[in-house]
Design a protein around this motif. Structure first.
Motif, PDB file in Angstrom:
ATOM      1  N   GLN A   1     -10.130  82.274 -43.676  1.00  0.00           N
ATOM      2  CA  GLN A   1      -9.672  83.367 -42.816  1.00  0.00           C
ATOM      3  C   GLN A   1      -9.039  84.482 -43.631  1.00  0.00           C
ATOM      4  OE1 GLN A   1     -11.454  82.111 -39.824  1.00  0.00           O
ATOM      5  NE2 GLN A   1     -10.030  83.737 -39.274  1.00  0.00           N
ATOM      6  N   ASP A   2      -8.249  84.072 -44.606  1.00  0.00           N
ATOM      7  CA  ASP A   2      -7.596  85.049 -45.474  1.00  0.00           C
ATOM      8  C   ASP A   2      -8.654  85.838 -46.249  1.00  0.00           C
ATOM      9  OD1 ASP A   2      -5.334  86.260 -46.659  1.00  0.00           O
ATOM     10  OD2 ASP A   2      -5.416  84.901 -48.365  1.00  0.00           O
TER      11      ASP A   2
ATOM     12  N   SER B   1     -10.215  88.321 -43.854  1.00  0.00           N
ATOM     13  CA  SER B   1      -9.242  89.410 -43.676  1.00  0.00           C
ATOM     14  C   SER B   1      -9.277  90.360 -44.860  1.00  0.00           C
ATOM     15  CB  SER B   1      -7.809  88.855 -43.563  1.00  0.00           C
ATOM     16  OG  SER B   1      -7.673  87.995 -42.479  1.00  0.00           O
TER      17      SER B   1
ATOM     18  N   ARG C   1     -12.742  98.364 -44.310  1.00  0.00           N
ATOM     19  CA  ARG C   1     -12.492  99.082 -43.059  1.00  0.00           C
ATOM     20  C   ARG C   1     -12.722 100.587 -43.171  1.00  0.00           C
ATOM     21  NH1 ARG C   1      -7.507  97.290 -41.859  1.00  0.00           N
ATOM     22  NH2 ARG C   1      -8.249  95.504 -40.684  1.00  0.00           N
TER      23      ARG C   1
ATOM     24  N   LEU D   1     -11.254  87.848 -35.828  1.00  0.00           N
ATOM     25  CA  LEU D   1     -10.804  88.975 -36.649  1.00  0.00           C
ATOM     26  C   LEU D   1     -11.591  90.235 -36.330  1.00  0.00           C
ATOM     27  CD1 LEU D   1     -10.250  87.127 -40.036  1.00  0.00           C
ATOM     28  CD2 LEU D   1      -8.508  88.340 -38.727  1.00  0.00           C
TER      29      LEU D   1
ATOM     30  N   MET E   1      -5.494  95.027 -52.875  1.00  0.00           N
ATOM     31  CA  MET E   1      -5.416  94.700 -51.453  1.00  0.00           C
ATOM     32  C   MET E   1      -4.752  93.345 -51.234  1.00  0.00           C
ATOM     33  SD  MET E   1      -5.863  95.455 -48.359  1.00  0.00           S
ATOM     34  CE  MET E   1      -6.968  96.854 -48.197  1.00  0.00           C
TER      35      MET E   1
ATOM     36  N   MET F   1      -1.479  92.471 -49.106  1.00  0.00           N
ATOM     37  CA  MET F   1      -1.550  91.535 -47.986  1.00  0.00           C
ATOM     38  C   MET F   1      -0.566  90.385 -48.108  1.00  0.00           C
ATOM     39  SD  MET F   1      -5.672  91.278 -47.408  1.00  0.00           S
ATOM     40  CE  MET F   1      -5.601  89.758 -46.442  1.00  0.00           C
TER      41      MET F   1
END
Lengths: 497, 497
Positions: free
Chosen positions: B197-198, B201, B208, B227, B351, B355
């Motif tokens: 999941q990380d 992300s 994005r 997500l 990033m 995070m």
């Protein structure tokens, strides 16, 4: 076709790779037959089995088709499908990481200290901010607790934990907050995170749909700004004075999220006054805004009592409270937490599941025991004493070397801000020159802080004193004295060269 | 004012809290004097020192001001500042977490298994997907490696590590990928994450700004959808057939990010064909899109060779490769990784710093040693044998009980998908009824998968077989036989009741 005998890649894989390569770049076209395995094995001087296995894999992956007695022929795949692949640049081989010094260019990444754990390329005396004291770490206890937990069922290691955090740890944190910060929160309001940045990310992700504007302090913590800058929302920087954030300057529009450091403003170290705290909460209610209170080093207060956290005054409605064990235990443990307003507990847990499905079990389990068995309280008392002594020594050393200069933020935390003597070069220059002497001191602009005002005087240095021995603090300040004294020519009254 | 003698909160804090409360709710107004400490200590039957300390804190926080011989008076703060605070609902006291079963309502959260590590409220026989075998975990080795690492300098625990991950671990992962997946990647392309999941992300956060549309497989992995759903970008669900994702149905517009599971599609288990792989890469190039390749359980392949990962075919340009140790070691370790296209290495590291500032040191260090010393290879071989035997036993047991039924995804991984006999209730109902018998089987819709087509027949069950012993698999299928056989009335040929 030539093979590399001393490569990490097996001969079989090398054959597979070369033939695939020839198919992908068009040297071998659809319908062409492969060299029989017996022939190729002789050509390459490898066992026939090696070639056969490589060929089997080419068949399995669909590059090659077996045509019975006709042998293996290249599959006819529309050639344009290969184009994208064939035009790709050749990949470079596996190579080890460079041990480049991450702050060699004077722009360290966030909280990533000059010295990554155990590496040896940092300055001898490093005043990087927010580093806990390695020499005070309770290694024996930590190891004993780790052993005890690792004697339990491996289910803890193989299964997922609650994404909001280990049950034992969330309860331990709630009790710790009740004892040390006078906070009354329930364990289910606590989401365990991988330190502060993960906590800020969580709150941002949670509130993104309902927030229209982001607010930060200036000067302020660069970690928050790094995340806020990536959002498409407008960002408002609000000035800090001697009483902390100038709350009256916050935007009056609805739906803001304000990141604040009330206990020990980062980097100035000033404390947000009670009056401002109440004003801030009133603002949050009136503008339907949220406050993210970063209480990053509130475990250490040397003068006066700490103020009640905003989260406690607010009673879990509009304030998210951010805590971390990076300063009180160690950053390498990567555990922090967010106390979430009661109404958002379920959303926050689900968001944390989506973001990373929770934290590693072992660290959480060790930390829970460490708190529950009273080790944490003892460790905090020990650190408090050590940090206070280091702070005192730093202030004394600075006063002795340069005479009394304005200092802020010395009442608590792990760093203070010191104003350079007049006539000294600006802080960024001193940072670079000091490094040549083996001393890491930081202009706020490179010490994890930012100042939205680019014309603000660059006349302050941040000293994170928590990880240096008193002896080394003395040595480092003496070295600084030779540097700054020599350049500024004036070292103020009271200086003893 | 009454005090609670048996509370976790000290008497001093209680006095402080009550007086503050009276100030905040207006019972004590600005200028009013506090009861002298001597009087109050008698009234409450506590030591005078306790009262004095509480009063000192009220002064320190600014609620009360000392007026010399006149004693302590309440500070005059503009009363409207108190309004927000005074109107807050009373906070409830600290209470322990509820041990509620997270999947009691049939909607488990993401990969959060029915049985959080070590808890005992799950079904006796749980086929939840993606759980590694606790009984095969190399606990002695893990403990030994932990001890060795914890004998090193505590600097690793107190300092920040490289946010991209521990140097040793990134090198070990690069070598593992070269050996086991034929991938040629450099260690600096690898960003260590807290599981898949990380990783998702991280890629989302990174892309994005330049992506205009998100694409997922349907049916597909709910973790990615959770997500993706939170983004403001349009989401396109693309169907899966027997050859995997129907690449021709991908959007033709520019700037997409597609999440795919080519090795063992989740949940169907089909493998993306070579032709489709090349077509997908061609699409990515033509539409300037990115592909996120989740290779979540590629360490386990029982029939046929694995296909070359997209990331290897693509040569690190438009494909991000997602790996995890949750299936091959354990989810409680929370370590995964992303292989990042070469051009985005620096951005990805920055990033990750923003995070969460990297992962905990100890797990990374243990895992690096575990791989480097050859334990991981041995462990994988052991797990491969165990999982294959469990898979075989499950297929045999299902065939014995219900006759041959269509099964997909059995060639690799940790789960397979089984079609229910005709006449049986739908999968969601069986899931609920089976649980009463102590068996956890899951309709795809609640087993971490989703299907965008709400009218798709609910006639399949997902069996994650990796964490059940062969004996328990037999028992569980017998129980299912009583449930499904009894209800459907028909159990196909070959069934032996």
């Amino acid at each position: 076709m030539t093979l590399q005998r001393d490569s990490e890649t097996s001969l079989q894989s090398q054959i597979f790779d070369r033939v695939r390569e020839m198919i992908l770049n068009g040297s071998l076209r659809g319908g062409m037959a492969l060299t029989p395995s017996r022939t190729l094995s002789k050509q390459l001087n490898v066992s026939r089995n090696t070639v056969t296995l490589a060929y089997d894999r080419l068949v399995a992956e669909g590059y090659v088709t077996s045509k019975g007695t006709a042998g293996l022929v290249v599959t006819s795949i529309p050639p344009d499908h290969f184009l994208a692949v064939a035009n790709a640049a050749e990949a470079s081989p596996v190579f080890p990481l460079d041990h480049n010094n991450p702050i060699a260019d004077g722009t360290p990444m966030l909280c990533y200290a000059g010295i990554p754990g155990g590496e040896t390329n940092g300055p001898a005396y490093d005043f990087w901010v927010g580093r806990s004291a390695a020499d005070a770490f309770p290694l024996d206890t930590w190891r004993r607790l780790a052993m005890r937990r690792l004697a339990q069922s491996p289910r803890h290691l193989t299964d997922y934990c609650d994404p909001a955090g280990l049950h034992d740890l969330r309860n331990a944190i709630a009790r710790h907050l009740a004892r040390n910060r006078g906070m009354t929160v329930s364990a289910d309001q606590i989401i365990v995170t991988s330190g502060s940045q993960d906590g800020i990310s969580l709150v941002l992700n949670l509130l993104r749909p309902q927030v229209r504007r982001l607010c930060i302090e200036t000067p302020g913590y660069n970690g928050a700004k790094m995340l806020f800058d990536r959002e498409s929302l407008p960002l408002e920087a609000v000035a800090v004075d001697a009483n902390g954030l100038t709350v009256a300057d916050l935007p009056r529009g609805k739906g803001n999220l304000a990141f604040v450091t009330p206990s020990h403003q980062f980097p100035t170290g000033v404390m947000l006054s009670l009056s401002r705290r109440l004003e801030l909460l009133k603002w949050a209610t009136a503008t339907e805004s949220f406050v993210l209170e970063d209480d990053y080093d509130s475990d250490f207060r040397y003068e006066g009592a700490p103020l009640t956290p905003l989260a406690m005054l607010d009673r879990s409605r509009r304030v998210f409270y951010l805590g971390t064990f990076s300063k009180s235990i160690g950053a390498g443990v990567r555990i922090g937490f967010v106390v979430v307003p009661r109404a958002m507990v379920d959303d926050a847990r689900e968001m944390k599941a989506a973001m990373s499905n929770g934290q590693s079990w072992l660290e959480q389990a060790i930390l829970a025991d460490f708190i529950d068995q009273g080790h944490f309280e003892r460790h905090l008392r020990k650190l408090h004493k050590i940090y206070k002594a280091r702070r005192n020594r730093l202030i004394t050393a600075l006063n002795d070397a340069f005479g009394p200069r304005p200092i802020t933020g010395q009442d608590g935390g792990l760093h203070l801000v010191w104003r350079l003597p007049s006539g000294a070069p600006d802080a960024r220059h001193i940072q670079i020159q000091a490094r040549d002497l083996g001393v890491g001191v930081y202009a706020p602009s490179s010490g994890a802080a930012f100042d939205i005002d680019e014309n603000a005087p660059d006349d302050r240095l941040i000293f994170g004193y928590s990880s240096l021995t008193e002896e080394n603090i003395d040595k480092a300040v003496k070295l600084l004295r030779t540097l700054i004294g020599a350049q500024s020519g004036t070292v103020g009254e009271g200086a003893r060269p």
